[in-house]
Motif scaffolding. Structure first.
Motif, PDB file in Angstrom:
ATOM      1  N   THR A   1      57.202 -43.276 -55.716  1.00  0.00           N
ATOM      2  CA  THR A   1      58.286 -43.627 -55.157  1.00  0.00           C
ATOM      3  C   THR A   1      59.154 -42.628 -54.519  1.00  0.00           C
ATOM      4  N   TRP A   2      58.759 -41.341 -54.987  1.00  0.00           N
ATOM      5  CA  TRP A   2      59.369 -40.028 -54.694  1.00  0.00           C
ATOM      6  C   TRP A   2      58.451 -39.301 -53.575  1.00  0.00           C
ATOM      7  N   PRO A   3      59.088 -38.955 -52.363  1.00  0.00           N
ATOM      8  CA  PRO A   3      58.240 -38.243 -51.287  1.00  0.00           C
ATOM      9  C   PRO A   3      57.792 -36.893 -51.872  1.00  0.00           C
ATOM     10  N   GLN A   4      56.791 -36.302 -51.346  1.00  0.00           N
ATOM     11  CA  GLN A   4      56.236 -35.106 -51.655  1.00  0.00           C
ATOM     12  C   GLN A   4      56.264 -34.074 -50.277  1.00  0.00           C
ATOM     13  N   VAL A   5      57.067 -32.860 -50.532  1.00  0.00           N
ATOM     14  CA  VAL A   5      57.005 -31.910 -49.314  1.00  0.00           C
ATOM     15  C   VAL A   5      55.504 -31.121 -49.474  1.00  0.00           C
ATOM     16  N   SER A   6      54.991 -31.382 -48.531  1.00  0.00           N
ATOM     17  CA  SER A   6      53.836 -30.445 -48.435  1.00  0.00           C
ATOM     18  C   SER A   6      53.904 -29.034 -47.889  1.00  0.00           C
ATOM     19  N   GLU A   7      54.725 -28.984 -47.117  1.00  0.00           N
ATOM     20  CA  GLU A   7      55.013 -27.454 -46.618  1.00  0.00           C
ATOM     21  C   GLU A   7      56.640 -27.294 -45.982  1.00  0.00           C
ATOM     22  N   TYR A   8      57.094 -26.182 -46.257  1.00  0.00           N
ATOM     23  CA  TYR A   8      58.457 -25.999 -45.791  1.00  0.00           C
ATOM     24  C   TYR A   8      58.636 -24.544 -45.434  1.00  0.00           C
ATOM     25  N   ALA A   9      59.507 -24.118 -44.834  1.00  0.00           N
ATOM     26  CA  ALA A   9      59.971 -22.753 -44.327  1.00  0.00           C
ATOM     27  C   ALA A   9      61.291 -22.364 -44.271  1.00  0.00           C
ATOM     28  N   GLY A  10      61.908 -21.216 -44.571  1.00  0.00           N
ATOM     29  CA  GLY A  10      63.207 -21.009 -44.432  1.00  0.00           C
ATOM     30  C   GLY A  10      63.809 -20.651 -45.711  1.00  0.00           C
ATOM     31  N   ASP A  11      65.277 -20.433 -45.682  1.00  0.00           N
ATOM     32  CA  ASP A  11      66.150 -20.027 -46.752  1.00  0.00           C
ATOM     33  C   ASP A  11      66.016 -21.025 -47.636  1.00  0.00           C
TER      34      ASP A  11
ATOM     35  N   TRP B   1      49.832 -18.849 -42.923  1.00  0.00           N
ATOM     36  CA  TRP B   1      48.689 -19.074 -42.108  1.00  0.00           C
ATOM     37  C   TRP B   1      48.654 -18.318 -40.709  1.00  0.00           C
ATOM     38  N   LYS B   2      47.781 -18.032 -39.959  1.00  0.00           N
ATOM     39  CA  LYS B   2      47.888 -17.568 -38.690  1.00  0.00           C
ATOM     40  C   LYS B   2      47.352 -18.592 -37.972  1.00  0.00           C
ATOM     41  N   ARG B   3      48.101 -19.350 -37.837  1.00  0.00           N
ATOM     42  CA  ARG B   3      47.666 -20.771 -36.826  1.00  0.00           C
ATOM     43  C   ARG B   3      48.031 -20.572 -35.574  1.00  0.00           C
ATOM     44  N   ASP B   4      47.104 -20.848 -34.515  1.00  0.00           N
ATOM     45  CA  ASP B   4      47.606 -20.602 -33.208  1.00  0.00           C
ATOM     46  C   ASP B   4      48.184 -22.232 -32.951  1.00  0.00           C
ATOM     47  N   PRO B   5      48.804 -22.310 -31.201  1.00  0.00           N
ATOM     48  CA  PRO B   5      49.648 -23.333 -31.208  1.00  0.00           C
ATOM     49  C   PRO B   5      48.828 -24.618 -31.374  1.00  0.00           C
ATOM     50  N   ASP B   6      47.271 -24.589 -30.815  1.00  0.00           N
ATOM     51  CA  ASP B   6      46.620 -25.743 -30.908  1.00  0.00           C
ATOM     52  C   ASP B   6      46.367 -26.431 -32.390  1.00  0.00           C
TER      53      ASP B   6
ATOM     54  N   VAL C   1      56.160 -31.629 -30.374  1.00  0.00           N
ATOM     55  CA  VAL C   1      55.167 -30.438 -29.992  1.00  0.00           C
ATOM     56  C   VAL C   1      55.834 -29.368 -29.083  1.00  0.00           C
ATOM     57  N   ALA C   2      57.215 -29.591 -28.435  1.00  0.00           N
ATOM     58  CA  ALA C   2      57.890 -28.635 -27.804  1.00  0.00           C
ATOM     59  C   ALA C   2      58.335 -27.745 -28.789  1.00  0.00           C
ATOM     60  N   ASP C   3      58.528 -28.102 -30.106  1.00  0.00           N
ATOM     61  CA  ASP C   3      59.148 -27.193 -31.228  1.00  0.00           C
ATOM     62  C   ASP C   3      58.024 -26.463 -31.852  1.00  0.00           C
ATOM     63  N   ILE C   4      56.875 -26.239 -31.308  1.00  0.00           N
ATOM     64  CA  ILE C   4      55.730 -25.430 -31.894  1.00  0.00           C
ATOM     65  C   ILE C   4      55.981 -24.108 -31.982  1.00  0.00           C
ATOM     66  N   PRO C   5      56.435 -23.425 -30.899  1.00  0.00           N
ATOM     67  CA  PRO C   5      56.963 -21.923 -31.048  1.00  0.00           C
ATOM     68  C   PRO C   5      57.900 -21.699 -32.137  1.00  0.00           C
ATOM     69  N   THR C   6      59.050 -22.624 -32.176  1.00  0.00           N
ATOM     70  CA  THR C   6      59.865 -22.481 -33.233  1.00  0.00           C
ATOM     71  C   THR C   6      59.208 -22.486 -34.588  1.00  0.00           C
ATOM     72  N   LEU C   7      58.523 -23.737 -34.826  1.00  0.00           N
ATOM     73  CA  LEU C   7      57.626 -23.828 -36.176  1.00  0.00           C
ATOM     74  C   LEU C   7      56.917 -22.748 -36.480  1.00  0.00           C
ATOM     75  N   ARG C   8      56.222 -22.142 -35.833  1.00  0.00           N
ATOM     76  CA  ARG C   8      55.340 -21.033 -35.636  1.00  0.00           C
ATOM     77  C   ARG C   8      56.047 -19.689 -36.276  1.00  0.00           C
ATOM     78  N   ALA C   9      57.267 -19.625 -35.590  1.00  0.00           N
ATOM     79  CA  ALA C   9      58.064 -18.280 -36.097  1.00  0.00           C
ATOM     80  C   ALA C   9      58.634 -18.435 -37.150  1.00  0.00           C
ATOM     81  N   LEU C  10      59.106 -19.784 -37.716  1.00  0.00           N
ATOM     82  CA  LEU C  10      59.522 -19.847 -39.066  1.00  0.00           C
ATOM     83  C   LEU C  10      58.445 -19.720 -40.291  1.00  0.00           C
ATOM     84  N   HIS C  11      57.358 -20.316 -39.623  1.00  0.00           N
ATOM     85  CA  HIS C  11      56.163 -20.220 -40.767  1.00  0.00           C
ATOM     86  C   HIS C  11      55.927 -18.545 -40.920  1.00  0.00           C
ATOM     87  N   HIS C  12      55.645 -17.899 -39.866  1.00  0.00           N
ATOM     88  CA  HIS C  12      55.458 -16.823 -39.868  1.00  0.00           C
ATOM     89  C   HIS C  12      56.421 -15.502 -40.651  1.00  0.00           C
TER      90      HIS C  12
END
Length: 371
Positions: A221-231, A175-180, A158-169
């Motif tokens: 057998t193969w994991p599914q990625v449900s969301e990602y952000a970045g290069d 999505w316009k997600r708030d920290p909660d 949860v300490a990474d939430i500001p970083t995750l939000r910035a990457l997602h935005h």
């Protein structure tokens, strides 16, 4: 014999335990805990319910929040947890709850409704599968050929939430997600109906992206990625690192048809990339309003801000651009026209000219907004 009519209403805290019993019986007992974004106190009132004899017997869950498509802010309702108690089916309660959800969403200025399913109940409301998407997959052998030595993966907290939000935005669709919203999703650990891991991708000592990877379920057998952000090139190498760390025999993910570089990276790595649509079904609740919100993007293709006019005609719409017209016969075709589709279209979309250049626009993908 059908029961007397019961009017849908918004759920309240007093309904919580009865609602838990309903969705627990229809789906699984843990459902409400897996979707805190749907059932927390601030959004519970969006859920539409029918009460009979003091018990909640039918339910349509709904969240409403904003998102961005190429910098244009739109309002989206997400529908899930649709359930009717077996003893009360056949009375039209689910349809009444869905109609009420559509009414409430429209009154709150919502443009699009996304439903995590596809059945006749939703089709009758105009919902359709949309998006010209792809579902790439890459074997463990192919992933092992990708150099990921410059990347470090670590579990997000949860300490990474500001970083995750910035990457997602930083994504062109987000999505316009708030920290909660992030905190609730990370604490429950469920994304798109599966237990999931939130992983930060670091390069040169800094967070360069993230991936949310679902746990493998029975028969997979193969994991599914449900969301990602970045290069995109870096993210593909991050999947190689994840597969190496977890000994996964392959990885699967989703790519928008508008993500040309993401597709190019997948192809270059040798991925299989079958065509798909976005998850669930869409209905456009207010087409003129949606296109008005998308005006900054559309103006690049259509000239002046007021060049495109949209007029309701019967159950459908007529698009008029400098005297050139195009008619879509109903609300379902409108969703196909605006967002594209892999489904057969009852009416052909323009194949040339500015309308064909501007449409379809990319469809949002749920990620952790899935309900």
């Amino acid at each position: 014999m059908p029961e007397p009519a019961h009017t849908p209403r918004g759920a309240t805290e007093a309904d919580r335990e009865s609602l838990r019993a309903l969705v627990g019986e229809v789906f699984r007992p843990s459902l409400m805990d897996e979707y805190p974004q749907l059932y927390h106190a601030e959004t519970l009132g969006n859920c539409r319910v029918v009460e009979v004899g003091g018990d909640i017997v039918s339910h349509v869950g709904m969240t409403v929040q904003d998102a961005a498509i190429y910098g244009c802010r739109v309002r989206v309702a997400c529908i899930g947890g649709v359930a009717t108690h077996p003893d009360h089916r056949g009375n039209g309660y689910a349809g009444a709850c869905l109609d009420d959800a559509i009414r409430v969403a429209r009154e709150s200025g919502t443009d699009i409704m996304m439903i995590s399913g596809d059945r006749s109940l939703y089709r009758r409301a105009g919902c359709r599968r949309v998006g010209e998407e792809y579902s790439p997959s890459l074997s463990g052998e192919a992933l092992a050929a990708l150099d990921h030595s410059d990347l470090t993966l670590r579990e997000a907290t949860v300490a990474d939430i500001p970083t995750l939000r910035a990457l997602h935005h930083g994504e062109p669709l987000h999505w316009k997600r708030d920290p909660d919203t992030w905190r609730r999703a990370m604490e429950c650990g469920w994304v798109m109906n599966r237990k999931s891991r939130f992983v930060i991708v670091e390069a040169y000592g800094e967070a360069a992206g993230y991936v949310i990877v679902q746990d493998i379920s029975d028969g997979e057998t193969w994991p599914q990625v449900s969301e990602y952000a970045g290069d995109r090139a870096r993210m593909l190498r991050a999947l190689a690192a994840y597969a190496a760390d977890t000994e996964a025999p392959g990885m699967r993910w989703h790519v928008s048809g508008h993500d040309a570089f993401g597709l190019a990276v997948a192809r270059a790595a040798g991925a299989r990339w079958p065509e798909s649509t976005t998850s669930g079904t869409y209905v456009v609740l207010d087409l003129p309003q949606l296109l008005g919100r998308m005006r900054p993007y559309l103006t690049e293709y259509l000239g002046g801000a007021d060049a495109l006019r949209v007029e309701p005609i019967g159950d459908g719409y007529r698009f008029d651009l400098d005297g050139a017209t195009h008619h879509v016969p109903d609300i379902g075709c409108a969703a196909h026209f605006v967002f594209g589709t892999r489904e057969d279209r009852p009416t052909a979309a323009p194949t040339s000219g500015p309308l064909a250049d501007a449409f379809p626009i990319p469809a949002l993908f749920y990620g952790l907004n899935y309900v």
